[in-house]
Scaffold this motif. Structure first.
Motif, PDB file in Angstrom:
ATOM      1  N   LEU A 131      -0.558 -11.504  -0.845  1.00  0.00           N
ATOM      2  CA  LEU A 131      -1.583 -11.212  -1.854  1.00  0.00           C
ATOM      3  C   LEU A 131      -1.698  -9.726  -2.150  1.00  0.00           C
ATOM      4  O   LEU A 131      -2.477  -9.325  -2.997  1.00  0.00           O
ATOM      5  N   VAL A 132      -0.929  -8.902  -1.432  1.00  0.00           N
ATOM      6  CA  VAL A 132      -0.990  -7.453  -1.644  1.00  0.00           C
ATOM      7  C   VAL A 132       0.092  -7.063  -2.643  1.00  0.00           C
ATOM      8  O   VAL A 132       1.254  -7.404  -2.486  1.00  0.00           O
ATOM      9  N   GLU A 133      -0.329  -6.366  -3.677  1.00  0.00           N
ATOM     10  CA  GLU A 133       0.593  -5.938  -4.731  1.00  0.00           C
ATOM     11  C   GLU A 133       0.855  -4.443  -4.619  1.00  0.00           C
ATOM     12  O   GLU A 133      -0.067  -3.686  -4.289  1.00  0.00           O
ATOM     13  N   PRO A 134       2.075  -3.993  -4.893  1.00  0.00           N
ATOM     14  CA  PRO A 134       2.311  -2.543  -4.868  1.00  0.00           C
ATOM     15  C   PRO A 134       1.616  -1.859  -6.045  1.00  0.00           C
ATOM     16  O   PRO A 134       1.515  -2.447  -7.118  1.00  0.00           O
ATOM     17  N   VAL A 135       1.120  -0.643  -5.821  1.00  0.00           N
ATOM     18  CA  VAL A 135       0.472   0.105  -6.902  1.00  0.00           C
ATOM     19  C   VAL A 135       1.515   0.575  -7.907  1.00  0.00           C
ATOM     20  O   VAL A 135       1.370   0.435  -9.109  1.00  0.00           O
ATOM     21  N   HIS A 184       5.904   1.319  -8.793  1.00  0.00           N
ATOM     22  CA  HIS A 184       7.092   0.544  -9.104  1.00  0.00           C
ATOM     23  C   HIS A 184       7.722   0.035  -7.811  1.00  0.00           C
ATOM     24  O   HIS A 184       7.851   0.786  -6.854  1.00  0.00           O
ATOM     25  N   ASP A 185       8.093  -1.245  -7.790  1.00  0.00           N
ATOM     26  CA  ASP A 185       8.779  -1.814  -6.635  1.00  0.00           C
ATOM     27  C   ASP A 185      10.255  -1.988  -6.991  1.00  0.00           C
ATOM     28  O   ASP A 185      10.625  -2.915  -7.709  1.00  0.00           O
ATOM     29  N   GLY A 186      11.070  -1.070  -6.492  1.00  0.00           N
ATOM     30  CA  GLY A 186      12.492  -1.074  -6.836  1.00  0.00           C
ATOM     31  C   GLY A 186      13.266  -2.225  -6.223  1.00  0.00           C
ATOM     32  O   GLY A 186      14.446  -2.417  -6.534  1.00  0.00           O
ATOM     33  N   THR A 231      -5.118 -12.284 -11.503  1.00  0.00           N
ATOM     34  CA  THR A 231      -4.843 -11.763 -10.140  1.00  0.00           C
ATOM     35  C   THR A 231      -4.906 -10.233 -10.061  1.00  0.00           C
ATOM     36  O   THR A 231      -4.451  -9.658  -9.086  1.00  0.00           O
ATOM     37  N   HIS A 277      -7.339  -8.556  -9.358  1.00  0.00           N
ATOM     38  CA  HIS A 277      -8.263  -8.162  -8.280  1.00  0.00           C
ATOM     39  C   HIS A 277      -7.537  -7.874  -6.977  1.00  0.00           C
ATOM     40  O   HIS A 277      -8.129  -7.352  -6.044  1.00  0.00           O
ATOM     41  N   ARG A 278      -6.245  -8.235  -6.911  1.00  0.00           N
ATOM     42  CA  ARG A 278      -5.561  -8.159  -5.612  1.00  0.00           C
ATOM     43  C   ARG A 278      -5.530  -6.755  -5.043  1.00  0.00           C
ATOM     44  O   ARG A 278      -5.418  -5.775  -5.769  1.00  0.00           O
ATOM     45  N   ARG A 279      -5.563  -6.719  -3.736  1.00  0.00           N
ATOM     46  CA  ARG A 279      -5.461  -5.466  -2.999  1.00  0.00           C
ATOM     47  C   ARG A 279      -4.081  -4.850  -3.265  1.00  0.00           C
ATOM     48  O   ARG A 279      -3.104  -5.560  -3.437  1.00  0.00           O
ATOM     49  N   ARG A 280      -4.036  -3.537  -3.316  1.00  0.00           N
ATOM     50  CA  ARG A 280      -2.768  -2.880  -3.640  1.00  0.00           C
ATOM     51  C   ARG A 280      -2.368  -1.888  -2.560  1.00  0.00           C
ATOM     52  O   ARG A 280      -3.215  -1.267  -1.949  1.00  0.00           O
ATOM     53  N   THR A 281      -1.062  -1.779  -2.358  1.00  0.00           N
ATOM     54  CA  THR A 281      -0.562  -0.770  -1.426  1.00  0.00           C
ATOM     55  C   THR A 281       0.026   0.363  -2.247  1.00  0.00           C
ATOM     56  O   THR A 281       0.502   0.152  -3.357  1.00  0.00           O
ATOM     57  N   LYS A 282      -0.006   1.573  -1.673  1.00  0.00           N
ATOM     58  CA  LYS A 282       0.445   2.741  -2.433  1.00  0.00           C
ATOM     59  C   LYS A 282       1.952   2.930  -2.391  1.00  0.00           C
ATOM     60  O   LYS A 282       2.532   3.582  -3.232  1.00  0.00           O
ATOM     61  N   ARG A 283       2.565   2.323  -1.382  1.00  0.00           N
ATOM     62  CA  ARG A 283       3.964   2.608  -1.110  1.00  0.00           C
ATOM     63  C   ARG A 283       4.893   2.105  -2.234  1.00  0.00           C
ATOM     64  O   ARG A 283       4.866   0.952  -2.617  1.00  0.00           O
ATOM     65  N   ASP A 284       5.724   2.966  -2.770  1.00  0.00           N
ATOM     66  CA  ASP A 284       6.786   2.539  -3.677  1.00  0.00           C
ATOM     67  C   ASP A 284       7.949   2.037  -2.840  1.00  0.00           C
ATOM     68  O   ASP A 284       8.194   2.537  -1.748  1.00  0.00           O
ATOM     69  N   ARG A 285       8.652   1.044  -3.330  1.00  0.00           N
ATOM     70  CA  ARG A 285       9.809   0.520  -2.597  1.00  0.00           C
ATOM     71  C   ARG A 285      11.056   0.694  -3.444  1.00  0.00           C
ATOM     72  O   ARG A 285      11.041   0.473  -4.640  1.00  0.00           O
TER      73      ARG A 285
END
Lengths: 328, 71
Positions: free
Chosen positions: A104-108, A110-112, B58, B60-68
């Motif tokens: 349920l956690v979305e990246p803030v 860009h997710d490469g 969706t 409202h979902r919690r977000r992480t700061k990390r870019d991948r």
């Protein structure tokens, strides 16, 4: 009896050649799975061919062969090898709430590593077409493998599962069946909409994602894993669909193409809630011992989706087709 | 499913998420317009971030700061 259905594809090795020969009327003879890549083209195609008999079959293969004991005997070692590999490769976790909570956690930013992030920001039209062709193996039978779990559930889990499936199957309207909406999307992208058309072109990584649903759906013993798989699909679908709808708009795809993913943004925001609270929650109340299987279904789905994503992105970054047969 | 006096319509509050209402529903919005949904269940946005307001998307979902990035 049947002679209709999609054509049989060509073999990708000894295992799939043996299955093709048996489907064409040859005497089934087992080929050892020892040492074979459980995620490779040959094993995945062999399994896909045998599972497909439970859906729409192939041209020239009689319908009755769905329950041919010789073919079922060929299938068993293939799916055992696949299942053992998955069990060995997923993390040994067993908390369902945590497994779904992590999704349920979305990246803030860009997710490469995500195909939908790539397509939204940088995707080209030919990549979007390849993506739709690859996904058509599932989306043209969207929600079908999940229907098999219904007689294996009871009470809350069953009622909620049927309600979500009702939505997937168009809520009583044939033109709204999600598989039909996907066919409309394919037409907008200039793709062939016939069921099974892109099987020849699909890489092993794509076959594995569909084989996983068939494996979980066809085995009552794996009903917990099927529910975990379904929950993963519904939880991750809404934000990914928003990105894909945005990619389709940016690249000027037609209205029907956008409609498919727009529908999934809204529908799956609801389905996610119903599946997590009622289907997963209901099954955990009814059969708490299935919790490790539910978690296994979540992680096995993530593992195979990551493999497919990595395959697509690697090819596209090198500006080459991710398909075995490039689109015309 | 009929909503009779004996069978009440169920509304579920997801803390930190949407309001779940058994459909079909009409939602009267602040600007006088009306949104309708015929789904068996409807998720109504409460975080106000939805791009498909009043329906939950969706956001409202919690977000992480990390870019991948791919290795």
């Amino acid at each position: 009896m049947t002679v209709t259905g999609p054509p049989l594809p060509s073999a990708r090795g000894e295992l799939s050649a043996a299955v093709l020969s048996a489907l064409l009327g040859g005497r089934p003879h087992a080929v050892s799975v020892d040492g074979r890549d459980p995620y490779g083209d040959d094993l995945q195609l062999a399994l896909y061919l045998l599972y497909e008999l439970h859906y729409q079959g192939f041209a020239g293969v009689p319908e009755e062969r769905e329950w041919d004991v010789g073919l079922l005997a060929l299938r068993r070692p293939l799916e055992r090898r696949f299942l053992q590999a998955l069990r060995a490769d997923v993390p040994p976790l067993s908390d369902a709430e945590q497994a779904l909570g992590d999704l349920l956690v979305e990246p803030v930013g860009h997710d490469g590593t995500s195909v939908s992030h790539h397509l939204e920001r940088d995707g080209e039209l030919w990549q979007l077409r390849e993506y739709a062709a690859v996904r058509s193996l599932y989306h043209l039978k969207e929600a079908d493998p999940h229907a098999w779990v219904i007689p294996r559930l009871r009470g809350r889990a069953k009622a909620a599962m049927v309600a979500v499936e009702f939505d997937e199957f168009g809520a009583g309207r044939a033109e709204e069946i999600h598989a039909q909406l996907f066919a409309d999307l394919m037409r907008d992208l200039g793709l062939e909409t016939a069921y099974g058309h892109y099987l020849e072109a699909a890489p092993a990584e794509a076959l594995a994602t569909v084989n996983l649903m068939s494996l979980f759906g066809l085995h009552r013993a794996l009903r917990g894993a099927l529910v975990g798989h379904f929950a993963t699909v519904e939880v991750t679908s809404s934000p990914a669909s928003r990105r894909l709808a945005s990619a389709l708009r940016r690249l000027g795809a037609g209205a029907a193409a956008q409609r498919f993913y727009d529908e999934h943004v809204e529908a799956d925001a609801v389905h996610e809630q119903v599946v997590r609270h009622e289907v997963v929650g209901g099954l955990l109340d009814d059969e708490p011992r299935l919790e490790p299987d539910i978690v296994f279904g979540v992680h096995a789905t993530g593992l195979l989706e990551d493999r497919l994503g990595a395959h697509l992105l690697k090819a596209w970054r090198q500006q080459r087709s991710a398909l075995r047969v490039p689109l015309s | 499913m009929p909503h009779t006096p004996e069978r009440l319509r169920r509304v579920v509050i997801d803390p930190g998420g949407p309001l779940l209402v058994e459909g079909p529903v009409k939602v009267a919005l602040g600007d006088g317009s009306i949104a309708t949904s015929r789904r068996f269940m409807v998720a109504i946005c409460t975080c106000r971030r939805s791009r498909t307001y009043p329906w939950c998307d969706t956001s409202h979902r919690r977000r992480t700061k990390r870019d991948r990035e791919l290795p």
